[in-house]
Design an enzyme around this catalytic site. Sequence first.
Site, short mmCIF file in Angstrom:
data_model
loop_
_atom_site.label_atom_id
_atom_site.label_comp_id
_atom_site.label_asym_id
_atom_site.label_seq_id
_atom_site.Cartn_x
_atom_site.Cartn_y
_atom_site.Cartn_z
N GLU A 1 2.93 1.58 -69.19
CA GLU A 1 3.40 0.37 -68.91
C GLU A 1 2.53 -0.23 -67.74
O GLU A 1 2.92 -1.15 -66.82
CB GLU A 1 4.63 0.04 -68.66
CG GLU A 1 5.72 0.42 -69.69
CD GLU A 1 7.16 0.33 -69.54
OE1 GLU A 1 7.98 -0.16 -70.62
OE2 GLU A 1 7.78 0.63 -68.32
N TYR B 1 22.94 5.93 -69.82
CA TYR B 1 22.25 5.09 -70.69
C TYR B 1 22.86 4.38 -71.82
O TYR B 1 22.21 3.60 -72.52
CB TYR B 1 20.73 5.73 -71.07
CG TYR B 1 19.71 4.77 -70.92
CD1 TYR B 1 18.99 4.47 -69.85
CD2 TYR B 1 19.16 4.10 -72.11
CE1 TYR B 1 17.93 3.56 -69.69
CE2 TYR B 1 18.16 2.97 -72.07
CZ TYR B 1 17.45 2.73 -70.86
OH TYR B 1 16.39 2.00 -70.75
N TYR C 1 8.68 12.72 -70.76
CA TYR C 1 7.88 12.40 -69.52
C TYR C 1 7.67 13.68 -68.67
O TYR C 1 8.31 14.58 -68.85
CB TYR C 1 8.67 11.50 -68.61
CG TYR C 1 8.59 9.87 -68.93
CD1 TYR C 1 7.30 9.52 -68.86
CD2 TYR C 1 9.76 9.17 -69.07
CE1 TYR C 1 7.21 7.96 -69.27
CE2 TYR C 1 9.78 7.62 -69.23
CZ TYR C 1 8.46 7.30 -69.41
OH TYR C 1 8.29 5.80 -69.31
N GLU D 1 9.30 2.52 -76.88
CA GLU D 1 10.61 2.56 -76.30
C GLU D 1 11.40 1.29 -76.79
O GLU D 1 11.42 0.38 -76.57
CB GLU D 1 10.48 2.00 -74.84
CG GLU D 1 9.58 3.29 -74.06
CD GLU D 1 9.76 2.91 -72.38
OE1 GLU D 1 10.67 1.91 -72.00
OE2 GLU D 1 9.16 3.75 -71.75
#
Length: 626
Positions: free
Chosen positions: A176, A323, A71, A256
């Site tokens: 998205e 995460y 990103y 993803e």
Amino acid sequence: RVHSFLCLLILRNDRGCRSFSIDYNKNCFLKDGQTFQYISGSIHYSRIPRAYWKDRLLKMYMTGLNAIQVYVPWNFHESTQGVYNFTGDRDLVHFLDLANQTGLLVILRPGPYICAEWEMGGLPAWLLQKPNIILRSADTDYLQAVSNWLAVLLPKVKPWLYINGGNIITVQVENEYGSYFACDYNYMRYLRALFRFFLGENTVLFTIDGNTDKEMTCGSLEGLYATVDFGTDTNVTEAFERQRRFEPRGPLVNSEFYTGWLDHWGDSHAMVSTEKVIRMLAEMLMMGANVNMYMFEGGTNFGYWNGADHDRRYRSVVTSYDYDAPLSEAGDPTDKLLAIREVIKMVRDVPPGSMPPAIPKFAYGFVTLKKVGNISSVLSTISPTGPVKSQYPLAFEELKQYYGFVLYRTTLPRDLYEPTPLISPLNGVHDRAYVSVNGVYQGLLERDIVLVTNVTGKQGDTLDIFVENMGRVNFGSKINDYKGILSNLILGKDVLTDWNIYPLNIDEAIAGGWPHSESFKPKSPIKKEQLFGPTFYMGTLQPNGLTWDTFLKLHEWTKGQVWINGVNLGRYWPARGPQQTLYVPGSLISPTQTNNITVLELERAPTHLKVLFMDRPLLNVTANRS
């Protein structure tokens, strides 16, 4: 095809012959004319210190990945409108170069919106200076800002396209978009034209959307290859059948594939079992699908970069972005990573040799802090420009103070001998306010949770409301997330007016050496009541020749912010959890010079005033789910 064949025959490493494309007949990607399947992992350079980029990339390569997904957070590079920063930890080109040197291709996700559990989904807060702006739409003010940004960013990445001799194979347009209420195809068409203008007609552009018909419908557009994302709770066949309804031909892509999940303050620590991850990964790879694992390493929301969600109420994302990923927050290989490596071996050769070891950790031990002073006592240092006067409260964005803290000050309009309710009637405190009278802490107001607190005092006493921005909403329809006091506060029957509003530049003061560069004497003895309310504390960690990673535990401290040698580590909130320690990269620690620790405790400090540097993280203790 003739061109690709000739390139293979003539000169494989000639950049003029490099190609990356979609073969709609064979349902695959083509790299230099050959069938290609990528196995990728997400990594965010903005969440990892530059000194560790190479280490993390090498571990990903040694796992068997042939690509990474990256990103680009717009607000990380243009925090102030028109001022661009691509240096140090923001050096995107250096990151791309390291990935290239390591042998990793890149799937680039430049937004302009990225979500990523990042502050405002990567959009800069200065966009909100336009009060009626419709973000992520064909709103002219928004499109102008996007055009200016992409005119800076995309020329920087164009030389790194694979077809130009670099390692970027595909580029995402928006992110998205089907999850957003606007569903504005004109906006998506505008972006498609911008990306084509700056990157050329031969670049593979794509979209990513959630695994529903609505999301795929609003997020996809002709000329942008539609891919899907989903985790271990999904039927693989059904998810790819949905992609096929929007892309009848071409490669199967899960952009993803969730190896874990994020945490909010008050959550239990999210975990996804290794068994589920490897079972589904094996299924997708064996059917020839291209898979990106999100995340492969999460990293850390340093400073004020964490985002937030707003479904039933506002929920701030924690500082750690561990995460439960294959590489831990500190970049350590996990059992999940080793299991993934074994799955990858089923479909391609992985690099020989052992996995690089974890960066060493060290428990530096206890450090005792001393009190510097409360906000009032240091106000001239942290707000050198002084107050803005206003009859009614102003939002952070109106003050051009986008992150951190703002002090709102007025006086009590009458004597309050009995506890009197201070009310935020329209839920207008975004996000948390710490209330003091004449420097004595009285209580707090918290968005969606605590809308009333009681106050006592005399007419003319100073009323301070110290407001914390805990991260803007990063997903959904509420990303126009203004901060500060957004509506009038009512004290008993009085509407509070005549405010002195102090934008606070705490980070700049601490980065400049304060308070360690000044002569502060500890408040001795410290009375119990002096430990309440927003207060600065300082201490030093003595050097021992090591620069190893460590984890800072603030046992019995309540909530606040920590800086090490002027660098903002992020928020701590052990009272709510689940995160109990802050990751301290060894690259921030000096082996020879005194290491300065600064803490801003917002509610209540412990009487012992100690902090502990440990050799392991503690991320999974939920103390209070309120």
